[in-house]
Design an enzyme around this catalytic site. Structure first.
Site, short mmCIF file in Angstrom:
data_model
loop_
_atom_site.label_atom_id
_atom_site.label_comp_id
_atom_site.label_asym_id
_atom_site.label_seq_id
_atom_site.Cartn_x
_atom_site.Cartn_y
_atom_site.Cartn_z
N TYR A 50 -15.25 7.15 -2.85
CA TYR A 50 -15.25 8.53 -3.21
C TYR A 50 -16.82 9.00 -3.24
CZ TYR A 50 -10.41 8.12 -5.19
OH TYR A 50 -9.10 7.96 -5.46
N LYS A 64 -8.89 -6.22 -2.81
CA LYS A 64 -8.22 -6.22 -1.56
C LYS A 64 -9.17 -7.21 -0.68
CE LYS A 64 -4.98 -5.16 1.21
NZ LYS A 64 -3.61 -5.78 1.23
N ASP A 101 -2.25 -4.49 -3.69
CA ASP A 101 -0.72 -4.16 -3.29
C ASP A 101 -0.14 -5.15 -4.21
OD1 ASP A 101 -2.35 -6.34 -1.92
OD2 ASP A 101 -1.04 -6.05 -0.08
N ASP A 147 -7.75 4.77 -9.51
CA ASP A 147 -7.15 6.15 -9.38
C ASP A 147 -5.61 6.02 -9.41
OD1 ASP A 147 -7.09 8.72 -9.33
OD2 ASP A 147 -8.14 9.20 -7.66
N ASP A 159 -2.02 6.17 -12.17
CA ASP A 159 -1.06 6.90 -11.84
C ASP A 159 0.30 6.35 -12.09
OD1 ASP A 159 -2.59 9.51 -12.03
OD2 ASP A 159 -1.52 10.18 -10.47
#
Ligand code: NAD
Length: 353
Positions: free
Chosen positions: A140, A185, A218, A242, A246
């Site tokens: 970001y 990851k 994942d 982020d 959610d």
């Protein structure tokens, strides 16, 4: 005691939920003999409309001078991806200017809301986890570029950035169930390989009593839904956190009920619900203010140190829900939902009971 907070309603449902949070915050402060001075400022799209800048200097100054910042949400279709000036860079800049690199997102299901979740109730029993999400680094904040045929976002992490958020996770876990799951990851990304190495080193050296588990992002997305009660503290970089928070919000029934605290090395913090500006319901007075009210409780605890008031506010929210207070996002079929204001009233009623 007396404290000063900056209040940024922002856009969409932001001002609606912040208004209720502020009512509860000032009421609980008064109950414990404290006074809060509020400095309300424009931020995000609302500030673009007036100043052509999502984070005008006067808003930034108010935040830098405050003991804590209470924020609603920013953004909306009026300032979408094609707009010349967009709200989101203002939020990223505010986080960086405040030095709040650790975003804490506790996720705990109120037992009475089990049926409001879209996930099977038996999977939700005992879910109590918290994310420690890195907030001022990663993709970001990396360099961005665009050509007519391609686009690039650079993801960079420094050892220092990973060390300090790992320590936050370690301290959280020490006070909880002593289990950290570090998400990465590392099978694909170099930043993730560094992340794994540093997290491993810091936890082993500084938090030997903590069990550290590494999990690919994942797989984490799946396990969060399949066996959510196995998680205690989840340590993530910025973008993975982020997205996963959610997803994890569904464990607690709705995006509308979850708070967050963004903290740095000092006491000052930025407190906001985890949801966005919800343009689809903005202006209708139906948004759930619980996430923003609980964010105010985190402000009381972390920035002001008024722990008794923080606990009282959390308890008032829990009691209101126990007594059946439900906005549209968490109401049972056939029942009449409360408005945003009525939910604020319900929490206030518990506070003054
Ligand atoms: P969103 O979180 O705003 O909304 C997602 C869904 O959840 C919507 O259906 C919305 O109605 C519902 N919802 C969210 N909060 C709710 C609440 N308190 N009560 C009841 N229902 C609620 O996400 P989005 O729609 O993807 O994004 C809308 C805008 O918000 C975008 O401009 C986005 O950039 C912005 N956004 C801002 C922040 C922030 O300010 N920190 C965070 C996320 C998204």
């Amino acid at each position: 005691m007396r404290a000063r907070i900056a209040v940024l309603g922002g856009d969409g449902i932001g001002p609606e939920v912040v208004a209720e949070s502020l009512r509860c915050l000032t009421a609980v402060a008064a109950k414990f003999g404290h006074t809060i001075d509020c400095d309300q400022q424009l931020f995000g799209g609302a500030a673009i409309d007036v100043y052509n800048d999502p984070l005008p200097q006067r808003t930034l100054d108010a935040c830098l001078q405050a003991d804590g910042v209470l924020l609603g949400a920013i953004g909306g279709p009026k300032w979408g991806p094609a707009a010349a000036v967009r709200p989101e860079p203002g939020l990223l800049r505010l986080r960086r200017e405040l030095g709040v690199y650790a975003n804490l997102r506790p996720i705990k299901l109120h037992p009475m809301l089990r049926d409001a979740s879209c996930i099977r109730a038996e999977l939700l029993e005992g879910v109590d986890l918290i994310f420690a999400r890195e907030l001022t680094g990663g993709i970001y904040f990396g360099e961005k570029s665009r050509t007519p045929t391609s686009a690039t976002d650079v993801c960079t992490y420094t050892v220092t950035e990973i060390e300090r958020i790992t320590r936050v996770a370690g301290r959280l876990a020490t006070a909880r169930r002593r289990h950290v799951t570090s998400i990465d990851k590392s099978n694909v990304l170099e930043t993730s390989r560094l992340w794994r190495e540093v997290a491993e080193r810091v936890i082993r050296a500084e938090f030997p009593a903590i069990t550290l588990e590494h999990m690919l992002v994942d797989a984490a997305a799946m396990h969060l839904i399949k066996r959510p009660r196995d998680f205690d503290v989840l340590l993530t970089e910025n973008m993975f956190g982020d997205i996963l928070t959610d997803e994890a919000a569904m464990l607690a029934s709705s995006l509308g009920v979850l708070p967050s605290a963004s903290l740095g090395d000092g006491k000052r913090g930025l407190y906001e619900p985890i949801h966005g500006s919800a343009p689809d319901i903005a202006g209708r007075g139906i948004a759930n203010p619980i996430g923003t009210i609980l964010s105010a409780a985190l402000l009381l605890e972390h920035s002001l140190g008024w722990t008794a008031a923080a606990r009282a506010l959390e308890q008032a929210v829990a009691d209101a829900v126990t007594n059946g207070a439900r906005t549209a996002d968490i109401v049972s079929p056939g029942k009449t939902p409360l408005s945003t204001r009525q939910m604020g009233d319900a929490v206030l009623a518990e506070l003054t009971r």
